[in-house]
Design a protein around this motif. Structure first.
Motif, short mmCIF file in Angstrom:
data_model
loop_
_atom_site.label_atom_id
_atom_site.label_comp_id
_atom_site.label_asym_id
_atom_site.label_seq_id
_atom_site.Cartn_x
_atom_site.Cartn_y
_atom_site.Cartn_z
N ARG A 94 -13.50 8.92 -17.24
CA ARG A 94 -11.93 8.50 -17.38
C ARG A 94 -10.83 9.56 -16.53
N LYS A 95 -11.30 10.68 -16.37
CA LYS A 95 -10.06 11.71 -15.41
C LYS A 95 -9.22 10.43 -14.36
N VAL A 96 -8.58 11.76 -14.25
CA VAL A 96 -7.80 11.15 -13.30
C VAL A 96 -7.34 12.56 -12.26
N VAL A 97 -8.05 12.42 -11.16
CA VAL A 97 -7.73 13.23 -10.18
C VAL A 97 -8.06 13.14 -9.01
N ALA A 98 -6.98 13.65 -8.15
CA ALA A 98 -6.76 13.38 -6.47
C ALA A 98 -8.40 13.29 -5.81
N ARG A 99 -7.41 12.43 -4.90
CA ARG A 99 -8.62 12.39 -4.30
C ARG A 99 -8.20 12.23 -2.38
N TYR A 100 -8.31 13.23 -1.75
CA TYR A 100 -8.20 13.31 -0.01
C TYR A 100 -8.71 12.53 0.77
N ARG A 101 -7.82 12.13 2.00
CA ARG A 101 -8.19 11.06 3.09
C ARG A 101 -8.01 11.66 4.21
N LEU A 102 -8.49 11.69 5.66
CA LEU A 102 -7.69 11.58 6.77
C LEU A 102 -7.32 9.78 6.93
N VAL A 103 -6.30 9.81 7.32
CA VAL A 103 -5.41 8.88 7.98
C VAL A 103 -4.80 9.03 9.98
N LYS A 104 -5.86 8.11 10.67
CA LYS A 104 -5.22 8.38 12.07
C LYS A 104 -3.94 7.34 12.16
N ARG A 105 -2.94 7.97 12.73
CA ARG A 105 -1.79 6.96 13.09
C ARG A 105 -1.54 7.19 14.69
N GLU A 106 -1.56 5.99 15.40
CA GLU A 106 -1.40 6.08 16.82
C GLU A 106 0.19 5.84 16.86
N PRO A 107 1.36 7.19 17.39
CA PRO A 107 2.28 7.53 17.73
C PRO A 107 2.68 6.42 18.46
N ALA A 108 3.90 6.13 17.81
CA ALA A 108 4.91 4.87 18.43
C ALA A 108 5.09 5.76 19.58
N GLN A 109 4.71 4.44 20.85
CA GLN A 109 5.34 4.68 22.21
C GLN A 109 6.30 3.46 22.48
N GLY A 110 7.26 4.18 23.07
CA GLY A 110 8.42 2.83 24.01
C GLY A 110 8.82 2.31 23.48
N VAL A 111 9.17 2.73 21.80
CA VAL A 111 9.89 2.41 20.81
C VAL A 111 11.46 2.57 20.70
N LEU A 112 12.46 1.73 21.14
CA LEU A 112 14.06 2.41 21.64
C LEU A 112 14.28 2.74 20.23
N PRO A 113 15.48 3.41 20.06
CA PRO A 113 15.77 4.46 19.18
C PRO A 113 17.25 3.08 17.76
N TRP A 114 17.19 2.06 19.12
CA TRP A 114 18.63 1.38 18.44
C TRP A 114 17.78 -0.18 18.15
#
Length: 78
Positions: free
Chosen positions: A58-78
């Motif tokens: 029952r101790k609270v600790v941090a747990r770390y993981r790596l997430v890979k996200r695809e960079p947004a391509q072709g997204v227009l800023p408006w």
């Protein structure tokens, strides 16, 4: 920075790390500091996230993981 690169390699393999895991596997008692160092070495689209984890004792600790996200391509800023 061998600990940092070893930790980053483990995260890239899909491992999820807690401070106890890092102490046993990599000999570091400062996982948060090594994760902070590793963030400077990330590739585009990679992110290290932390989440709260409650252990069996029952101790609270941090747990770390790596997430890979695809960079947004072709997204227009408006």
């Amino acid at each position: 920075m061998p600990q940092t690169s070893d930790i980053l390699d483990a995260l890239r393999r899909g491992d999820v790390l807690t401070p106890l895991d890092a102490q046993i596997r990599f000999g570091t008692m400062r996982l948060a500091a090594r994760v902070s160092d590793a963030k400077a070495l990330l590739e585009p689209g990679e992110e290290i996230v932390s989440e709260r984890h409650v252990t069996t004792s029952r101790k609270v600790v941090a747990r770390y993981r790596l997430v890979k996200r695809e960079p947004a391509q072709g997204v227009l800023p408006w």
